[in-house]
Design an enzyme around this catalytic site. Sequence first.
Site, short mmCIF file in Angstrom:
data_model
loop_
_atom_site.label_atom_id
_atom_site.label_comp_id
_atom_site.label_asym_id
_atom_site.label_seq_id
_atom_site.Cartn_x
_atom_site.Cartn_y
_atom_site.Cartn_z
N GLY A 141 135.81 11.09 91.29
CA GLY A 141 135.42 12.34 91.62
C GLY A 141 136.57 13.48 91.36
O GLY A 141 137.53 13.31 91.57
N GLU A 195 126.59 31.75 106.37
CA GLU A 195 127.09 32.62 105.27
C GLU A 195 125.54 32.81 104.39
O GLU A 195 125.32 33.92 104.01
CB GLU A 195 127.87 31.88 104.46
CG GLU A 195 129.23 31.99 105.16
CD GLU A 195 130.23 30.74 104.32
OE1 GLU A 195 131.30 31.00 104.67
OE2 GLU A 195 129.79 29.93 103.43
N ASP A 237 136.07 14.30 101.92
CA ASP A 237 134.96 13.96 102.83
C ASP A 237 134.47 12.67 103.21
O ASP A 237 133.95 12.52 104.08
CB ASP A 237 133.76 15.19 102.35
CG ASP A 237 133.87 16.47 102.35
OD1 ASP A 237 135.27 16.86 102.75
OD2 ASP A 237 133.22 17.27 101.83
#
Length: 441
Positions: free
Chosen positions: A21, A181, A310
Amino acid sequence: MKPDPIAEPALSLRATVVIVGGGFGGLACARALGNSDADVILIDKRNHNLFQPLLYQVATAALSPADISEPIRRTLGRYPNIRVLLGEVTGVDADAGAVLLESGMRVSYDHLVIATGSEYNYFGNDDWRTWAPGLKTVHEARLIRQRLLLAYERAELSGNPVEKRALLTTVVIGGGPTGVEMAGAVHELGRYMIERDFRSLRAEDLRVLLIEAGPRILNGFPDHLADYAADYLRNIGVEIRLGDPVQKIASDHVVVGSERIETGCVIWGAGVKATPAARWLGVEPGPGGRIPVAPDLSLPGRPEIFVIGDCALAKDDAGEPLPGLAQVAKQQGRHLGRALRRKLEQGTALPPFRFHNRGNTAVVGRNAAVFDFGRWQMKGRLAWYLWAIVHVWLLVNFEKRILVSLQWIWRYVTRQRGARLIDESAPEVPATTARSETSNV
């Protein structure tokens, strides 16, 4: 001494750290291990890192993808002990100490860091992804931008008032920071384009709906900040629907509660789940698919494997799960990289990770944002300035900071968005002809 599985010309006595990652956590960990006494291999299925907090500005034509992304090789190229591999991980052979790639390659490790992040959760309705893309990749952001801009072009051509209004309707699903947003940015983009560039569209036909199944938006923020954001969005014309879950998503409409809403574009931001790393490791995931980890971020029973970002279910000193935020992943990556470096070079044990909260933020619109620092909060123009400073500072390098700052200043003064490009070669399903239906949630 073990043979190197990626065909290096010589054997090495140095420890091999494999990082899966190249997001905030993975890059921070790799940088902390740069020029260390370890051979570091970073694997990612994409060749670039991406500043996801600003991806919504790509989707709404404020920035281009290159403004918030950079090739991983460029980011890590200064460190001779780090090698980057472009490949998709399909599993982990923990007993043999190897990462398995889709190509069939096996990459051996002494220490493994899983930092694969998260993906959007469609709650068992994965067909919705076709018509309601989220905001995790450049491809998804460009797809949203494509659909938004095409909807306005089709509305300009349409002589049917009902169809015109439907095409000018954008539905944003999810009242978290991403949804808030997006709703504000889409309304700002649409109003500017209608008032300046289109001749047969009317501002009163513009419609942006923010759909939240819960009782309020920005659930992770204090009530008064969430109320401020809701009031701001309503004042600029965004419709907020609370307490009604989405029942169906199709190419040209959504069903919310019992109401069918015709739309030109649907955007998903309703929830995330961890990538399937738990399945790779053969462990039982926690809530949201996240992998429970020890205080030092290692996998219980596997001290050579670490999970950050996460996809990790790490807890603070009070025993509460840490949120899936960029600052958490970045702090974990930096902490783990430095700790591994000390362990490999000095033999010291890995200390527990402690998160230092730098504040949670969401931008609501022009001159409007909210900031939650725990003990105190900010809202309005000052919070918006602080949001801009923080996000510019967090960009990957000085060049990106300058580019984004100049574009933001120009956009603020002129209100113009320079990335309003439609890729005529990109595949696109006309909203008036294609349809995909799914079952109720």
